[in-house]
Design an enzyme around this catalytic site. Structure first.
Site, PDB file in Angstrom:
ATOM      1  N   HIS A  27      -7.582  -3.425  10.098  1.00 55.82           N
ATOM      2  CA  HIS A  27      -8.903  -4.383   9.631  1.00 55.82           C
ATOM      3  C   HIS A  27      -9.776  -4.333  11.558  1.00 55.82           C
ATOM      4  O   HIS A  27     -10.009  -5.448  11.572  1.00 55.82           O
ATOM      5  CB  HIS A  27      -8.790  -5.937   9.704  1.00 55.82           C
ATOM      6  CG  HIS A  27      -7.979  -5.793   8.214  1.00 55.82           C
ATOM      7  ND1 HIS A  27      -7.430  -6.751   7.124  1.00 55.82           N
ATOM      8  CD2 HIS A  27      -7.748  -4.381   6.891  1.00 55.82           C
ATOM      9  CE1 HIS A  27      -6.393  -6.108   6.485  1.00 55.82           C
ATOM     10  NE2 HIS A  27      -6.773  -4.778   6.103  1.00 55.82           N
TER      11      HIS A  27
ATOM     12  N   HIS B 234      -4.465   1.929   8.338  1.00 57.34           N
ATOM     13  CA  HIS B 234      -4.142   0.745   8.082  1.00 57.34           C
ATOM     14  C   HIS B 234      -4.889   0.103   8.710  1.00 57.34           C
ATOM     15  O   HIS B 234      -4.040  -0.626   9.143  1.00 57.34           O
ATOM     16  CB  HIS B 234      -4.530   0.196   6.621  1.00 57.34           C
ATOM     17  CG  HIS B 234      -5.128   0.125   5.843  1.00 57.34           C
ATOM     18  ND1 HIS B 234      -6.653  -0.501   5.632  1.00 57.34           N
ATOM     19  CD2 HIS B 234      -5.229  -1.244   5.190  1.00 57.34           C
ATOM     20  CE1 HIS B 234      -7.535  -1.288   5.664  1.00 57.34           C
ATOM     21  NE2 HIS B 234      -6.101  -2.178   5.180  1.00 57.34           N
TER      22      HIS B 234
ATOM     23  N   HIS C  99     -13.736  -4.092   3.540  1.00 62.26           N
ATOM     24  CA  HIS C  99     -12.243  -4.319   4.342  1.00 62.26           C
ATOM     25  C   HIS C  99     -11.898  -3.678   4.936  1.00 62.26           C
ATOM     26  O   HIS C  99     -10.895  -4.528   6.144  1.00 62.26           O
ATOM     27  CB  HIS C  99     -11.066  -3.449   2.391  1.00 62.26           C
ATOM     28  CG  HIS C  99     -10.051  -3.768   2.720  1.00 62.26           C
ATOM     29  ND1 HIS C  99      -9.759  -3.221   1.607  1.00 62.26           N
ATOM     30  CD2 HIS C  99      -9.406  -3.701   3.708  1.00 62.26           C
ATOM     31  CE1 HIS C  99      -7.722  -3.659   1.787  1.00 62.26           C
ATOM     32  NE2 HIS C  99      -7.879  -3.763   3.100  1.00 62.26           N
TER      33      HIS C  99
ATOM     34  N   GLU D  67       0.717  -0.701   0.143  1.00 57.42           N
ATOM     35  CA  GLU D  67      -0.383  -0.123   0.004  1.00 57.42           C
ATOM     36  C   GLU D  67       0.854   1.433  -0.035  1.00 57.42           C
ATOM     37  O   GLU D  67       0.209   2.564   0.116  1.00 57.42           O
ATOM     38  CB  GLU D  67      -0.612  -0.216   1.485  1.00 57.42           C
ATOM     39  CG  GLU D  67      -1.735  -0.800   1.783  1.00 57.42           C
ATOM     40  CD  GLU D  67      -2.950  -0.849   0.675  1.00 57.42           C
ATOM     41  OE1 GLU D  67      -3.635  -0.124   0.169  1.00 57.42           O
ATOM     42  OE2 GLU D  67      -3.621  -1.182   0.709  1.00 57.42           O
TER      43      GLU D  67
HETATM   44  O1  2HA Z   1      -1.170  -4.702   4.195  1.00 56.71           O
HETATM   45  O2  2HA Z   1      -4.452  -4.534   4.835  1.00 56.71           O
HETATM   46  O3  2HA Z   1      -4.297  -3.524   2.230  1.00 56.71           O
HETATM   47  C1  2HA Z   1      -2.056  -5.925   3.962  1.00 56.71           C
HETATM   48  C2  2HA Z   1      -4.027  -5.005   3.801  1.00 56.71           C
HETATM   49  C3  2HA Z   1      -4.233  -4.469   2.052  1.00 56.71           C
HETATM   50 ZN    ZN Z   2      -6.372  -4.116   4.413  1.00 57.95          ZN
END
Ligand code: 2HA
Ligand code: ZN
Length: 264
Positions: free
Chosen positions: A141, A139, A211, A116
């Site tokens: 999850h 970022h 995502h 990313e």
């Molecule tokens: O790096 O989360 O969006 C792995 C991820 C890609």
């Molecule tokens: Zn991700």
């Protein structure tokens, strides 16, 4: 000597702390999530002289606002739980070239950055271009927030923002610009990056359909706290639904009173 640079060491310790939280929270399965932090002020003089330890890698566009900037970036395929215990075995410092067209890894091991990275750098570049004092792109999850992103109802910026704000007062206070929403895109693509940048015009946090979430800000711990608070709100909503009722939510007046009380 970067080993003895206390400002850099403190910043890396904060990144490691946050990476550990992402794992403990259950938001970082497999190689999920990535972090980039602009550490230029901590390392400026030292890093301009350092010899690269890997080949030049071209950038997808000229990063005119990131010339000579230095970032700590988590490595491609690396696990957050190991970023936490060994940040220099699972991430590296990269330096953007003087013309903004490529980057080189300069420290400490030749760990290739997250897939990313082009999208993170485009965001850093955009935020600097509009004068926002941004250092961090984070970022991750979060399970509860991703669950909500599986319903069209919550893939609307006003709908998700107002619902999450109304679960606890802190959420209204800590995320005054609310969430931007990006419909599903393939991870790691510039399409996802560009759609995210569009949302960053008016928000600091962006919700990615099916995502995850992305936070921008000055401090990596603050970015974590923002996502943690949003996740708390999502949990309250989902727990109430699992108990068989729809939570009332704070009223509009109660939310507006926070704006006055906290000068939001
Ligand atoms: O790096 O989360 O969006 C792995 C991820 C890609
Ligand atoms: Zn991700």
């Amino acid at each position: 000597m970067l080993e003895k640079n206390e400002v850099l060491n403190t910043e890396i310790a904060k990144i490691a702390e946050v990476a550990g939280y992402l794992w403990i929270k259950g938001w970082a399965e497999y190689n999920g999530g990535n972090i980039s932090v602009n550490v230029t002020p901590a390392v400026e003089d030292e890093c301009q002289k350092m010899t690269p330890i890997a080949d030049k890698i071209s950038l997808p566009a000229v990063m005119g606002h990131l010339k000579d900037n230095v970032f700590y970036v988590t490595g491609t395929g690396k696990r957050m739980r190991y970023v936490s215990s060994s940040p220099w075995e699972n991430g590296s410092l990269i330096r953007i070239s003087h013309d903004g067209t490529y980057y080189e890894i300069i420290y400490k091991n030749p760990i290739r950055p997250t897939s990313e990275l082009p999208s993170h750098l485009s965001m850093h570049n955009y935020l600097r271009s509009i004068g926002r004092k941004n250092n961090v792109v984070l970022h991750t999850h979060p399970t509860d927030l991703i669950a909500l992103s599986h319903s069209q109802k919550w893939l609307d910026s006003d709908a998700i923002t107002n619902m999450l704000w109304s679960m606890i007062p802190e959420c209204r206070i800590i995320t005054p610009k609310g969430l931007g929403v990006v419909p599903y895109e393939i991870p790691g693509t510039m399409d996802l990056a560009n759609a995210t940048i569009e949302q960053l015009k008016n928000h600091d946090i962006v919700f990615w359909e099916k995502h995850g979430i992305l936070a921008t800000g000055i401090d990596v711990v603050d970015c974590f706290d923002v996502i943690d608070t949003l996740s708390k709100s999502a949990q309250i909503y989902l727990n109430a639904r699992m108990a068989g009722f729809t939570p009332e939510g704070m009223t509009e007046t109660q939310l507006d009173d926070l704006v006055t009380a906290f000068h939001l």
